[in-house]
Enzyme design. Structure first.
Site, PDB file in Angstrom:
ATOM      1  N   SER A 276      90.160  -2.839 -12.415  1.00  0.00           N
ATOM      2  CA  SER A 276      88.960  -2.965 -13.245  1.00  0.00           C
ATOM      3  C   SER A 276      88.074  -4.038 -12.642  1.00  0.00           C
ATOM      4  CB  SER A 276      89.362  -3.363 -14.664  1.00  0.00           C
ATOM      5  OG  SER A 276      88.230  -3.746 -15.428  1.00  0.00           O
TER       6      SER A 276
ATOM      7  N   TYR B  81      92.750  -9.793 -21.082  1.00  0.00           N
ATOM      8  CA  TYR B  81      92.670  -8.515 -20.367  1.00  0.00           C
ATOM      9  C   TYR B  81      92.308  -8.757 -18.906  1.00  0.00           C
ATOM     10  CZ  TYR B  81      91.145  -3.836 -19.035  1.00  0.00           C
ATOM     11  OH  TYR B  81      90.999  -2.635 -18.386  1.00  0.00           O
TER      12      TYR B  81
END
Length: 213
Positions: free
Chosen positions: A129, A142
């Site tokens: 990501s 995250y």
């Protein structure tokens, strides 16, 4: 030549589901994991060899490997996110992100690489990501998990270079999938980034392209 065999985690929804469908259309033999029994059965009807598994449990990971044949490409896609400030997250939410986003792909890669070294070829594709490069508020934990995969995959790539095993990491921005709704039930995060959202079909296409590279 036999068709390439592809293994995909998180194959029951989002880009994982799209990757599975696109790989089937290319004639690959596809194996997929997930936790949603109904979604798994739908995949099975399409031709995917399914494994119901909770990747936070090492016994489920072991069970998968006892049943898998030779795998040419492992796409480690499963992930979970809870978009809150670190001080607002519960212990379970923090633990879940670490277990699914960090521990599971490392354990899977450990097992796949041992098999791939023995067969003298293979390819592991991590779905990372942009959060693995740049952190933002309400995504600190995250982002930490995705930074961990960035570091792990970069090191693993060097470790496997002499074994004819390739390591690819894909760094998409936010994708318009159910993942975002699950990560933030208030929908405020999605609203704030709506103009930047990537189409899941585009992301899946780019990931599938890396299989032959």
């Amino acid at each position: 030549m036999r068709s390439k065999s592809i293994f995909i985690t998180g194959a029951t929804s989002g880009i994982g589901r799209l990757i599975a469908e696109k790989c089937l259309k290319k004639g690959y033999v596809v194996y997929g994991t997930g936790r949603d029994e109904a979604a798994l059965q739908t995949l099975a009807q399409l031709g995917v060899h399914i494994f119901r598994a909770d990747l936070s449990k090492i016994e489920d990971i072991e069970k998968i490997f006892k049943q898998l044949p030779i795998i040419d490409v492992a796409i480690l896609n499963a992930g979970v996110g809870f978009f809150q400030n670190a001080f607002e997250l519960t212990d379970d939410e923090i633990g879940s992100m670490i277990d699914i986003n960090v521990k599971a792909p490392i354990l899977l890669a450990n097992r796949f690489t041992n098999k791939m070294i023995a067969q003298n070829n293979g390819h592991i594709i991590f779905i990372g990501s942009q959060a693995g490069k740049v952190a933002t508020k309400k995504a600190s934990v995250y982002a930490a998990t995705k930074h961990a995969i960035t570091g792990f995959s970069n090191g693993l790539r060097m470790e496997l270079a002499s074994f004819n095993i390739f390591v690819t990491t894909v760094f998409p921005g936010p994708i318009d999938t159910p993942f975002i709704q699950k990560a933030d039930s208030t929908n405020t995060y999605r609203a704030s980034i709506e103009r930047y959202l990537l189409k899941p079909e585009h992301v899946a296409n780019e990931i599938v392209k890396t299989i032959e590279k």
